[in-house]
Every structure is written in structure tokens, then in C-alpha cells.
Motif scaffolding. Structure first.
Motif, PDB file in Angstrom:
ATOM      1  N   GLU A 153      -0.668   3.608 -35.694  1.00  0.00           N
ATOM      2  CA  GLU A 153      -0.285   2.622 -36.628  1.00  0.00           C
ATOM      3  C   GLU A 153       0.972   3.149 -37.601  1.00  0.00           C
ATOM      4  N   TYR A 192      -0.629   5.236 -46.936  1.00  0.00           N
ATOM      5  CA  TYR A 192      -1.490   4.437 -45.836  1.00  0.00           C
ATOM      6  C   TYR A 192      -3.016   4.567 -46.113  1.00  0.00           C
ATOM      7  N   HIS A 251      -3.624   1.373 -48.245  1.00  0.00           N
ATOM      8  CA  HIS A 251      -3.841   0.370 -47.658  1.00  0.00           C
ATOM      9  C   HIS A 251      -5.002   0.400 -46.636  1.00  0.00           C
ATOM     10  N   TYR A 252      -5.210   1.502 -45.830  1.00  0.00           N
ATOM     11  CA  TYR A 252      -6.406   1.348 -44.846  1.00  0.00           C
ATOM     12  C   TYR A 252      -7.682   1.233 -45.524  1.00  0.00           C
ATOM     13  N   ARG A 307      -6.736  -3.290 -45.131  1.00  0.00           N
ATOM     14  CA  ARG A 307      -6.806  -3.056 -43.608  1.00  0.00           C
ATOM     15  C   ARG A 307      -7.845  -3.814 -43.174  1.00  0.00           C
ATOM     16  N   ILE A 331       4.603  -1.227 -42.884  1.00  0.00           N
ATOM     17  CA  ILE A 331       3.231  -2.127 -42.962  1.00  0.00           C
ATOM     18  C   ILE A 331       3.388  -3.266 -44.089  1.00  0.00           C
ATOM     19  N   GLU A 337       1.484  -6.275 -46.165  1.00  0.00           N
ATOM     20  CA  GLU A 337       0.215  -6.901 -46.518  1.00  0.00           C
ATOM     21  C   GLU A 337       0.537  -8.310 -47.134  1.00  0.00           C
TER      22      GLU A 337
END
Length: 86
Positions: free
Chosen positions: A15, A35, A38-39, A43, A79, A81
Motif C-alpha cells: 500500500e 500512514y 491513516h491506518y 482505513r 493515499i 481519504e
């Protein structure tokens, strides 16, 4: 524990790290920190019925107004969102 570590590393590679050129250790730390946020915060996770782990901090979603969705690029634009504008 080895299987869990391999799965996390595989997720990071697929990813994130296969799509970005890391310049130095400071850049890697910055990318991994973004990340991680975000994870854990946004996510969707299959084992949690497509909800993020940090669901307690997420506002309740209203599906009536889908026209006002805004995109927010994260992890240096790798990425995106999506959030309701209200």
C-alpha cells in the motif's frame, strides 16, 4: 508473532512503500507516521466490518447527503481519504 509481522510488512509494502521513493531516514519516519495515523483512524478493516480501529473518535456518518464529499490527500498524496463536508 512472525506471521503477524509478515502481514504488517506486506501491507506496508503493497500500500505504501512500493509506490514511493524514500529519500532518507527522516523521510521514511514522516511517511510511516502519516500512514499509521491513516491506518488506525480512517482505513477500513475487513475484520471490523469495514470500520477503522479508532471508530470511537469518528463522527456518525449520515448517508443522506452524498454530494458533499471532500477528498483529503495524505501520505504525500499517495493515499486519499474521503469525508462528508458537513
Amino acid at each position: 508473532m512472525n506471521a503477524i509481522c509478515e502481514r504488517v510488512i506486506g501491507t506496508l509494502r503493497r500500500e505504501l512503500l512500493d509506490r514511493i521513493l524514500i529519500l532518507n531516514e527522516r523521510h521514511l519516519t514522516f511517511v510511516l507516521r502519516e500512514y499509521l495515523i491513516h491506518y488506525n483512524g480512517h482505513r477500513p478493516h475487513q475484520s471490523r466490518n469495514q470500520r477503522p480501529p479508532d471508530i470511537a473518535t469518528q463522527p456518525a456518518s449520515d448517508l443522506d447527503n452524498l454530494r458533499s464529499i471532500h477528498r483529503k490527500p495524505i501520505v504525500t498524496g499517495m493515499i486519499n481519504e474521503y469525508h462528508n463536508a458537513a
